[in-house]
Design a protein around this motif. Sequence first.
Motif, short mmCIF file in Angstrom:
data_model
loop_
_atom_site.label_atom_id
_atom_site.label_comp_id
_atom_site.label_asym_id
_atom_site.label_seq_id
_atom_site.Cartn_x
_atom_site.Cartn_y
_atom_site.Cartn_z
N PRO A 73 27.93 27.10 -0.79
CA PRO A 73 27.42 28.07 -1.77
C PRO A 73 26.02 28.53 -1.41
O PRO A 73 25.31 27.88 -0.62
CB PRO A 73 27.45 27.28 -3.08
CG PRO A 73 27.27 25.86 -2.66
CD PRO A 73 27.99 25.74 -1.34
N TYR A 76 22.35 25.88 -5.48
CA TYR A 76 22.82 24.83 -6.40
C TYR A 76 22.04 24.93 -7.70
O TYR A 76 20.87 25.32 -7.69
CB TYR A 76 22.65 23.45 -5.77
CG TYR A 76 23.59 23.17 -4.61
CD1 TYR A 76 24.87 22.71 -4.84
CD2 TYR A 76 23.19 23.39 -3.30
CE1 TYR A 76 25.74 22.46 -3.79
CE2 TYR A 76 24.05 23.15 -2.24
CZ TYR A 76 25.33 22.67 -2.49
OH TYR A 76 26.20 22.43 -1.45
N ALA A 78 26.20 24.80 -8.12
CA ALA A 78 27.20 25.72 -7.61
C ALA A 78 28.41 25.75 -8.53
O ALA A 78 28.83 24.72 -9.04
CB ALA A 78 27.64 25.30 -6.22
#
Length: 562
Positions: A73, A76, A78
């Motif tokens: 991703p 965070y 995520a």
Amino acid sequence: MEEKTAQTESIDDVYHDNHEHPAPTEEDWKELPEVSDIIPKSAYLVILVEFCERFTYYGLSGPFQNYIQYPQPESYPADQPGAMGKGQQTATALTTFFQFWCYITPIFGAIVADQYWGKYKTILVFACIYMAGLIILTLTSIPPALDNNSSFPGYVVAIIIIGLGTGGIKSNVSPLVAEQYRSRSPFVKTLKNGRRVIVTPQATYQKIFNMFYWGINIGSLSAIATTELEKNVGFWPAFLLPTLMFIPCIIVVLLGRNKYVQNPPRGSVFIEAGKLFILNWKVKGGLAACKPSALALTHPELAAKVTWDDVFVDELKRTLKACIVFCWFPIYWLCYSQMTNNLVSQASTMLTGNVPNDIMQNIDPIALIILIPLMDTFIYPFLRRVGIPMRPIMRITCGFFFAAVAMGYTAGIQSKIYKTAPYYDHPEGQNWISAAYQIPSYVLVAISEIFAAITGLEYAYKKAPQSMKSIVMALFLLTNCFASILAFALVSVAVDPKLTWMYTGISGACAVATILFYICHRKNDDDDVEQDAIGRSDEELNGNLSPKTVAPVEYEAEKAGV
């Protein structure tokens, strides 16, 4: 868990001042309830070792599916944590390989323990190997390693090393915990209230392995922490936590070295068994024809060369007979293994709120932590009192049945997902259906574990001759390896929109296995009753132990603090 339970009725309650513990008569078996004996303190140390190891194992494997399946991703916390972005099929294949590897390496661990080091030293050495794999996995999951595409080769190397370490521990720790209890014969005790009971090895081993499995599932709750860490911080802290937890595992092994009951290595059964099977192929006439006493009459030139005796041949025959029961377990483990891969992916297509999709698999250990003490304290003792002792084959049959029901229910949930907007049978995100629908799947699998998985451990230990405990336990674990092979065959259908039929097929296969298993092996329970009735264990029937009651002596030592 408290040591004093309704099943054991506590040490002090069972103890009687006359110090006499006669063997039960035929009338006693009909009238008196069965209870378990005192659990040695050293057994709790072994359970603690298993707790730490399973904390590490499940803490690592919990995030594996997301770690492989989804891409990294941008930030965070995520919505969907990931690292490699390899897709569901690759993720399922790799997690299945990890399970396969972790359950084939116990064969090697058992050979090393039996031939060279014994169980204790084997556990210690393989724990160090395990630690090396943990360090590699953690270091290759840090952000720079992910950015440099080092995580994938690092993951592959790490799981191979971790799987090797797991094999050396798993094949030896469960027989080691059972070896801490040394009584082999049932005996009658009188409680303080005047009530008479039969203390049996059967009930005691059942309690030991219930507690052992309970410790496993307490440890497996680590996946709750690691899946939260992967979602909110990243994968490196998710792997660092179980790595650090493994250090107490090694410390407990070292500190308990003078407290464990340890049997010396007796020589590798595989090596001797291999020679025996080769000779059997040459001589013909079955294994009985390969006994030295038989060879002396038919092939005297071979009789002088064999390195086994008649007792070894009889033990091997009994071991093979016991292992036939394990042949049905791959179908069961195939049902069980869906929790760690395909059910995790299924949850990612459902509404999970603010929790990660792979946290759902922790419903299984939570259910087990609640249900195992209930079964051990109330259900099993109640069934014994009313004349339904639930012998091993009946319990395993029930376990298979609940596993089949669990997969049938999961197929129904998958069908419901495919009928739900907005993505229907090609979910590219979350369909509008709550992941709470998965809860019964996990609870049903947990119930099946109590009946099948725990009993399988107990059966493997009890039926194996003393010289073959580790090997038979490794063969029981090997059934999980064959389940992984079956899972590999299903990888091609572990994709949308085929998942409903995959779960349906697994459920149907397990249902058929349930029926056939009971038909083929139901008489084994009657054999157990006959052996208990004459007051001798399997080892005693082969002359490995003298048919006397050891427990009262051990009880006196326990009371004196020895």
